[in-house]
Motif scaffolding. Structure first.
Motif, PDB file in Angstrom:
ATOM      1  N   GLY A  11       0.539  -1.145   0.028  1.00 42.96           N
ATOM      2  CA  GLY A  11      -0.068   0.093   0.183  1.00 42.96           C
ATOM      3  C   GLY A  11       0.521   1.673   0.245  1.00 42.96           C
ATOM      4  N   VAL A  12       2.396   1.431  -0.588  1.00 38.94           N
ATOM      5  CA  VAL A  12       3.081   2.448   0.021  1.00 38.94           C
ATOM      6  C   VAL A  12       2.430   3.712  -1.876  1.00 38.94           C
ATOM      7  CG1 VAL A  12       5.266   1.552   0.424  1.00 38.94           C
ATOM      8  CG2 VAL A  12       4.466   1.464  -2.122  1.00 38.94           C
ATOM      9  N   ASP A  13       2.803   4.745  -1.472  1.00 36.62           N
ATOM     10  CA  ASP A  13       2.646   5.383  -2.615  1.00 36.62           C
ATOM     11  C   ASP A  13       2.977   5.498  -4.015  1.00 36.62           C
ATOM     12  OD1 ASP A  13       5.118   6.735  -2.138  1.00 36.62           O
ATOM     13  OD2 ASP A  13       4.319   8.203  -1.058  1.00 36.62           O
ATOM     14  N   ASP A  14       2.433   6.176  -4.669  1.00 40.73           N
ATOM     15  CA  ASP A  14       2.987   6.184  -6.059  1.00 40.73           C
ATOM     16  C   ASP A  14       4.085   6.853  -6.518  1.00 40.73           C
ATOM     17  OD1 ASP A  14       0.235   6.088  -6.637  1.00 40.73           O
ATOM     18  OD2 ASP A  14      -0.321   8.075  -7.520  1.00 40.73           O
ATOM     19  N   ALA A  15       4.956   7.638  -5.313  1.00 45.21           N
ATOM     20  CA  ALA A  15       6.343   7.583  -5.408  1.00 45.21           C
ATOM     21  C   ALA A  15       7.288   6.602  -4.981  1.00 45.21           C
ATOM     22  CB  ALA A  15       7.170   8.696  -5.395  1.00 45.21           C
ATOM     23  N   SER A  16       6.454   5.975  -4.052  1.00 45.87           N
ATOM     24  CA  SER A  16       7.406   4.578  -4.048  1.00 45.87           C
ATOM     25  C   SER A  16       7.509   3.076  -4.528  1.00 45.87           C
ATOM     26  CB  SER A  16       7.377   4.252  -2.053  1.00 45.87           C
ATOM     27  OG  SER A  16       7.038   5.160  -1.262  1.00 45.87           O
ATOM     28  N   THR A  17       6.447   3.085  -5.676  1.00 48.66           N
ATOM     29  CA  THR A  17       6.255   2.635  -5.928  1.00 48.66           C
ATOM     30  C   THR A  17       6.802   2.600  -7.335  1.00 48.66           C
ATOM     31  OG1 THR A  17       3.661   1.959  -5.512  1.00 48.66           O
ATOM     32  CG2 THR A  17       4.198   1.240  -7.542  1.00 48.66           C
ATOM     33  N   LEU A  18       6.976   3.432  -8.291  1.00 48.03           N
ATOM     34  CA  LEU A  18       7.815   3.632  -9.056  1.00 48.03           C
ATOM     35  C   LEU A  18       8.838   3.326  -8.684  1.00 48.03           C
ATOM     36  CD1 LEU A  18       7.925   3.602 -12.357  1.00 48.03           C
ATOM     37  CD2 LEU A  18       7.617   6.183 -12.181  1.00 48.03           C
ATOM     38  N   GLU A  78      22.885   1.814  -1.917  1.00 49.28           N
ATOM     39  CA  GLU A  78      22.324   3.219  -1.882  1.00 49.28           C
ATOM     40  C   GLU A  78      19.769   3.185  -1.809  1.00 49.28           C
ATOM     41  OE1 GLU A  78      23.115   4.021  -5.690  1.00 49.28           O
ATOM     42  OE2 GLU A  78      24.662   5.194  -5.115  1.00 49.28           O
ATOM     43  N   GLY A  79      19.978   1.838  -2.212  1.00 51.92           N
ATOM     44  CA  GLY A  79      17.815   1.548  -2.357  1.00 51.92           C
ATOM     45  C   GLY A  79      17.468   2.281  -2.985  1.00 51.92           C
ATOM     46  N   LEU A  80      16.423   2.674  -2.568  1.00 52.17           N
ATOM     47  CA  LEU A  80      15.201   3.756  -2.854  1.00 52.17           C
ATOM     48  C   LEU A  80      15.858   4.987  -2.892  1.00 52.17           C
ATOM     49  CD1 LEU A  80      12.058   2.417  -1.314  1.00 52.17           C
ATOM     50  CD2 LEU A  80      13.083   2.025  -3.852  1.00 52.17           C
ATOM     51  N   THR A  81      16.493   5.772  -1.961  1.00 53.30           N
ATOM     52  CA  THR A  81      16.496   7.080  -2.032  1.00 53.30           C
ATOM     53  C   THR A  81      16.403   8.101  -3.086  1.00 53.30           C
ATOM     54  OG1 THR A  81      17.434   6.949   0.499  1.00 53.30           O
ATOM     55  CG2 THR A  81      17.677   9.119  -0.859  1.00 53.30           C
ATOM     56  N   PRO A  82      17.944   7.867  -3.676  1.00 55.69           N
ATOM     57  CA  PRO A  82      17.930   8.394  -5.262  1.00 55.69           C
ATOM     58  C   PRO A  82      16.637   8.039  -6.237  1.00 55.69           C
ATOM     59  CG  PRO A  82      19.993   6.962  -4.741  1.00 55.69           C
ATOM     60  CD  PRO A  82      18.577   6.320  -3.587  1.00 55.69           C
ATOM     61  N   TRP A  83      16.352   7.074  -5.765  1.00 58.50           N
ATOM     62  CA  TRP A  83      14.930   6.825  -6.679  1.00 58.50           C
ATOM     63  C   TRP A  83      14.347   8.181  -6.205  1.00 58.50           C
ATOM     64  CZ3 TRP A  83      17.436   5.688 -11.024  1.00 58.50           C
ATOM     65  CH2 TRP A  83      18.041   4.296 -11.127  1.00 58.50           C
ATOM     66  N   LEU A  84      13.915   7.682  -5.053  1.00 60.54           N
ATOM     67  CA  LEU A  84      12.331   8.352  -4.984  1.00 60.54           C
ATOM     68  C   LEU A  84      12.074  10.042  -4.805  1.00 60.54           C
ATOM     69  CD1 LEU A  84      11.898   6.867  -1.417  1.00 60.54           C
ATOM     70  CD2 LEU A  84       9.710   7.471  -3.231  1.00 60.54           C
ATOM     71  N   ASN A  85      14.116  10.874  -4.757  1.00 61.33           N
ATOM     72  CA  ASN A  85      14.477  11.907  -5.375  1.00 61.33           C
ATOM     73  C   ASN A  85      14.189  12.637  -6.508  1.00 61.33           C
ATOM     74  OD1 ASN A  85      14.819  12.295  -2.254  1.00 61.33           O
ATOM     75  ND2 ASN A  85      17.698  11.876  -2.456  1.00 61.33           N
ATOM     76  N   LYS A  86      14.556  11.472  -7.214  1.00 58.13           N
ATOM     77  CA  LYS A  86      14.292  12.100  -8.571  1.00 58.13           C
ATOM     78  C   LYS A  86      12.862  12.006  -9.306  1.00 58.13           C
ATOM     79  CE  LYS A  86      18.656   9.327 -10.474  1.00 58.13           C
ATOM     80  NZ  LYS A  86      19.440  10.119 -11.324  1.00 58.13           N
ATOM     81  N   LEU A  87      12.408  11.428  -8.697  1.00 58.78           N
ATOM     82  CA  LEU A  87      11.343  11.253  -9.555  1.00 58.78           C
ATOM     83  C   LEU A  87      10.131  12.689  -8.269  1.00 58.78           C
ATOM     84  CD1 LEU A  87      10.011   7.433  -9.023  1.00 58.78           C
ATOM     85  CD2 LEU A  87      10.439   9.001 -10.876  1.00 58.78           C
TER      86      LEU A  87
END
Length: 226
Positions: A25-32, A210-219
């Motif tokens: 149930g995470v949000d759109d940004a976390s999903t992508l 690095e995990g999700l952080t770089p991708w969340l920031n970009k989005l």
């Protein structure tokens, strides 16, 4: 992030495929971001998978050539029906393409599953599997030069390869780091210098850390919420 942007992207990436990344149930940004991280992990696994597959193919080819006394061992050694058919199909494909049936070309046409198949019962009965384990993996510890030990390792590499090459999800694998390390180890058991090259090129650990952080920031930076 911008929900309209996500919906447009989701249309072509497939809602069902993306849904696998939002089961909690995470949000759109976390999903992508999870989807993009999975893509980056697959990309980082490509080079060690390629080294592992090519090294395995060539190490086994050399081992089987030595056992048969010819580099066209696939014409003389007993093979189960499914492997014989793969050899025939490989030759037919080369013939249709107007290419010679050299051993190098035939060997390169055979699938990864073909080579993993040498760790199965028919080849254990004939002794071929034990010969391969001893000679193709000469740099492994003596206890690891065993068919029963090698089979599950290569089956796991095959499963990982198939998921990576078919753009499937590997992010959820609990033992992904372990499988990555074991794959590099297998390369070293065949050729230590190739393992050194594989480790020099390897980016998996960095992407994983690095995990999700770089991708969340970009989005969120490029497509902020309205």
């Amino acid at each position: 992030m911008d929900r309209t942007f996500f919906r447009q992207v989701e249309t072509h990436l497939n809602p069902e495929r993306l849904g696998a990344y939002r089961q909690d149930g995470v949000d759109d940004a976390s999903t992508l971001a999870r989807y993009l991280l999975n893509m980056a992990l697959c990309e980082s696994l490509y080079s060690p998978l390629q080294f592992a597959e090519i090294a395995m193919r060539n190490a086994m080819h050399a081992s089987l050539s030595a056992r048969a006394g010819t580099d066209t061992w696939y014409n003389t050694l007993p093979l189960p029906h499914w492997q014989s058919k793969q050899v025939t199909d490989a030759k037919d494909h080369l013939t249709r393409a107007g290419k010679s049936l050299s051993s190098g070309r035939v060997v390169a046409e055979l699938t990864f599953g073909f080579w993993v198949g040498f760790f199965t019962k028919p080849h254990m009965t004939s002794g071929v599997a034990y010969h391969i384990a001893k000679t193709a993996f000469a740099n492994a510890p003596k206890s690891a030069r065993d068919v029963e030990a090698l089979r599950p390792k290569w089956q796991k590499v095959r499963d990982l390869r198939n998921r990576v090459f078919h753009h499937e999800r590997v992010l959820h694998w609990q033992d992904l780091d372990t499988q990555h390390d074991k794959m590099l180890q297998l390369i070293g058991w065949m050729n230590p210098e190739l393992e050194q090259l594989a480790r020099m090129l390897d980016r998996f650990s960095q992407v994983r850390q690095e995990g999700l952080t770089p991708w969340l920031n970009k989005l969120r930076n490029n497509w902020p919420a309205n």
